[in-house]
Design a protein around this motif. Structure first.
Motif, PDB file in Angstrom:
ATOM      1  N   GLU A 247       8.294   4.613  -5.390  1.00 23.70           N
ATOM      2  CA  GLU A 247       7.508   3.478  -4.835  1.00 23.70           C
ATOM      3  C   GLU A 247       6.689   2.980  -5.941  1.00 23.70           C
ATOM      4  N   VAL A 248       6.813   1.738  -6.435  1.00 21.06           N
ATOM      5  CA  VAL A 248       6.159   1.105  -7.334  1.00 21.06           C
ATOM      6  C   VAL A 248       5.052   0.609  -6.821  1.00 21.06           C
ATOM      7  N   ILE A 249       3.989   0.654  -6.948  1.00 22.33           N
ATOM      8  CA  ILE A 249       2.599  -0.134  -6.187  1.00 22.33           C
ATOM      9  C   ILE A 249       1.907  -0.759  -7.433  1.00 22.33           C
ATOM     10  N   CYS A 250       1.432  -2.003  -7.015  1.00 22.86           N
ATOM     11  CA  CYS A 250       0.700  -2.924  -8.181  1.00 22.86           C
ATOM     12  C   CYS A 250      -0.499  -3.336  -7.143  1.00 22.86           C
ATOM     13  N   ARG A 251      -1.589  -3.248  -7.786  1.00 29.41           N
ATOM     14  CA  ARG A 251      -2.806  -3.619  -7.117  1.00 29.41           C
ATOM     15  C   ARG A 251      -3.550  -4.535  -8.048  1.00 29.41           C
ATOM     16  N   ASN A 252      -4.144  -5.538  -7.303  1.00 28.14           N
ATOM     17  CA  ASN A 252      -5.119  -6.367  -8.004  1.00 28.14           C
ATOM     18  C   ASN A 252      -6.499  -6.112  -7.607  1.00 28.14           C
ATOM     19  N   VAL A 253      -6.600  -5.857  -6.200  1.00 25.34           N
ATOM     20  CA  VAL A 253      -7.998  -5.410  -5.595  1.00 25.34           C
ATOM     21  C   VAL A 253      -7.981  -4.254  -4.880  1.00 25.34           C
ATOM     22  N   ALA A 254      -9.208  -3.482  -4.941  1.00 28.16           N
ATOM     23  CA  ALA A 254      -8.902  -2.115  -4.425  1.00 28.16           C
ATOM     24  C   ALA A 254      -8.979  -2.285  -3.125  1.00 28.16           C
ATOM     25  N   ALA A 255      -8.186  -1.211  -2.245  1.00 27.40           N
ATOM     26  CA  ALA A 255      -7.934  -1.049  -1.073  1.00 27.40           C
ATOM     27  C   ALA A 255      -7.189   0.254  -0.697  1.00 27.40           C
TER      28      ALA A 255
ATOM     29  N   SER B  91      -4.762  -5.408 -13.313  1.00 29.25           N
ATOM     30  CA  SER B  91      -3.791  -5.104 -12.456  1.00 29.25           C
ATOM     31  C   SER B  91      -3.323  -3.626 -12.862  1.00 29.25           C
ATOM     32  N   ILE B  92      -3.283  -2.457 -11.768  1.00 29.32           N
ATOM     33  CA  ILE B  92      -2.934  -1.461 -11.893  1.00 29.32           C
ATOM     34  C   ILE B  92      -1.690  -1.096 -11.228  1.00 29.32           C
ATOM     35  N   ILE B  93      -0.702  -0.442 -12.114  1.00 32.37           N
ATOM     36  CA  ILE B  93       0.726  -0.166 -11.493  1.00 32.37           C
ATOM     37  C   ILE B  93       0.715   1.456 -11.305  1.00 32.37           C
ATOM     38  N   GLU B  94       0.833   1.908 -10.255  1.00 27.88           N
ATOM     39  CA  GLU B  94       0.811   3.318  -9.763  1.00 27.88           C
ATOM     40  C   GLU B  94       2.509   3.577  -9.310  1.00 27.88           C
ATOM     41  N   PHE B  95       2.852   5.030  -9.426  1.00 26.90           N
ATOM     42  CA  PHE B  95       4.204   5.336  -8.826  1.00 26.90           C
ATOM     43  C   PHE B  95       3.892   6.391  -8.071  1.00 26.90           C
ATOM     44  N   CYS B  96       4.773   6.224  -6.895  1.00 28.44           N
ATOM     45  CA  CYS B  96       4.977   7.488  -6.095  1.00 28.44           C
ATOM     46  C   CYS B  96       6.390   7.874  -5.812  1.00 28.44           C
ATOM     47  N   TYR B  97       6.315   9.226  -5.919  1.00 30.22           N
ATOM     48  CA  TYR B  97       7.831   9.790  -5.831  1.00 30.22           C
ATOM     49  C   TYR B  97       8.371   9.613  -4.146  1.00 30.22           C
ATOM     50  N   LYS B  98       9.375   8.900  -4.057  1.00 26.76           N
ATOM     51  CA  LYS B  98       9.837   8.704  -2.736  1.00 26.76           C
ATOM     52  C   LYS B  98      10.451   9.905  -1.988  1.00 26.76           C
TER      53      LYS B  98
ATOM     54  N   ASP C  54       9.985  11.664   1.507  1.00 25.16           N
ATOM     55  CA  ASP C  54       9.242  11.957   3.067  1.00 25.16           C
ATOM     56  C   ASP C  54       8.680  13.030   3.148  1.00 25.16           C
ATOM     57  N   GLU C  55       9.456  14.116   3.000  1.00 28.07           N
ATOM     58  CA  GLU C  55       8.926  15.493   3.178  1.00 28.07           C
ATOM     59  C   GLU C  55       7.499  15.927   2.286  1.00 28.07           C
ATOM     60  N   LEU C  56       7.384  15.536   1.285  1.00 26.94           N
ATOM     61  CA  LEU C  56       6.167  15.511   0.332  1.00 26.94           C
ATOM     62  C   LEU C  56       5.275  14.645   0.512  1.00 26.94           C
ATOM     63  N   GLY C  57       5.344  13.700   1.504  1.00 32.16           N
ATOM     64  CA  GLY C  57       4.450  12.556   1.556  1.00 32.16           C
ATOM     65  C   GLY C  57       4.523  11.636   0.506  1.00 32.16           C
ATOM     66  N   ASP C  58       5.601  11.323  -0.198  1.00 25.81           N
ATOM     67  CA  ASP C  58       5.424  10.161  -1.343  1.00 25.81           C
ATOM     68  C   ASP C  58       4.275  10.664  -2.204  1.00 25.81           C
ATOM     69  N   PRO C  59       4.256  11.797  -2.955  1.00 25.59           N
ATOM     70  CA  PRO C  59       3.140  11.722  -3.700  1.00 25.59           C
ATOM     71  C   PRO C  59       3.142  10.972  -5.180  1.00 25.59           C
ATOM     72  N   MET C  60       1.994  10.891  -5.566  1.00 23.87           N
ATOM     73  CA  MET C  60       1.732  10.011  -6.535  1.00 23.87           C
ATOM     74  C   MET C  60       2.236  10.824  -7.872  1.00 23.87           C
ATOM     75  N   VAL C  61       2.790  10.290  -8.969  1.00 25.21           N
ATOM     76  CA  VAL C  61       3.246  10.648 -10.287  1.00 25.21           C
ATOM     77  C   VAL C  61       3.169   9.967 -11.138  1.00 25.21           C
ATOM     78  N   THR C  62       3.298  10.566 -12.438  1.00 30.39           N
ATOM     79  CA  THR C  62       2.918   9.669 -13.680  1.00 30.39           C
ATOM     80  C   THR C  62       4.404   9.310 -14.468  1.00 30.39           C
ATOM     81  N   GLU C  63       4.440   8.446 -15.395  1.00 27.64           N
ATOM     82  CA  GLU C  63       5.632   8.189 -16.295  1.00 27.64           C
ATOM     83  C   GLU C  63       6.281   9.669 -16.741  1.00 27.64           C
TER      84      GLU C  63
END
Ligand code: TMP
Length: 252
Positions: free
Chosen positions: A91-99, A117-124, A126-135
């Motif tokens: 899941e590629v998340i892109c943020r412009n405003v904090a939320a 703008s900040i781009i984050e990645f989560c590993y898709k 469900d069992e793990l709850g889509d944890p955030m990961v790095t490159e």
């Protein structure tokens, strides 16, 4: 609609059926809404119809500026024909405003503009709850290659710039969004294209004047008027004329 085609995959908000030709699928938009990894569930009558149309609108415009994506054409109120892709499990998340989770994680007040703008990645997963990961995780575990990640980052920036302008033009601030990508094969060569959906389910959209939330946070946070808000997004984008009268006239 359903029943005649073979079901390939069922997710929380969409179902994929086999398509009419090899390399195509039918993406069916359900009215189901889930949040917090499906701990919270509801059926929001009409949501699938609105998201099908909004996603069509956005994907068509992105294709017109050269952001290749899986959308081929809308088939009916709830279904669209798409290219079959091999989904990259991110899941590629892109943020412009904090939320949302960024505000929670870092203690930054919701609504604070981000310095860039900040781009984050989560590993898709469900069992793990889509944890955030790095490159590092992404390339080490072969979820995507370095070249694919470069393409994903470049496309995400283009999507963000385009959608920010598109929504700003109708008085809506694009706070953040989540997109997904998939591979299409051309012989031995794999290319990354944008997939999944872009809708108020996968974006944070705030009215620029009132700050009112016009997205899935209305469901996550029990703010009410979920469908009315999605409808308002569609109306501002100028696509309400394509909606069935039951939605045009409001569901209540
Ligand atoms: P977050 O602040 O909860 O991490 O969400 C960031 C963006 O991603 C927001 O626009 C909502 C979207 N999103 C999804 O589309 N699916 C999800 O499962 C989650 C958690 C967020």
């Amino acid at each position: 609609m359903t029943g005649r085609k073979k079901k390939i995959y069922e997710g929380k908000a969409k179902i994929l059926y086999e398509g009419p030709e090899p390399g195509t699928l039918i993406q069916y938009f359900k009215d189901d809404a889930t949040a917090f990894n499906a701990q919270k569930k509801a059926v929001l009558e009409g949501k699938g119809v609105i998201n099908n149309r909004i996603s069509e609108f956005v994907m068509t415009r992105l294709a017109a500026i050269g952001v290749q994506n899986h959308f081929i054409r809308r088939l009916n109120l709830r279904e669209q024909l798409i290219r079959e892709v091999e989904i990259i499990p991110l899941e590629v998340i892109c943020r412009n405003v904090a939320a949302g989770s960024l505000s929670q994680r870092l203690g930054i007040e919701e609504g604070t503009p981000l310095p860039r703008s900040i781009i984050e990645f989560c590993y898709k997963n469900d069992e793990l709850g889509d944890p955030m990961v790095t490159e590092e995780h992404i390339t080490a575990f072969n979820w995507a290659t370095t070249q694919e990640l470069d393409d994903i980052l470049a496309m995400t920036v283009r999507v963000n710039d385009f959608l920010t302008g598109l929504f700003a033009g109708v008085g809506i601030m694009l706070v953040d969004f989540k997109i997904e990508f998939g591979r299409v094969y051309e012989g031995d060569f794999a290319r990354v294209i944008l997939a999944d959906e872009i809708s108020p389910d996968s974006c944070r959209l705030w009215d620029m004047v009132s700050g009112e939330k016009l997205d899935k946070d209305r469901f996550r946070r029990d703010l009410g008027n979920v469908i009315e808000s999605y409808t308002e997004v569609a109306r501002r984008l100028g696509i309400m004329k394509d909606m069935p009268t039951v939605i045009q006239g409001g569901l209540h």
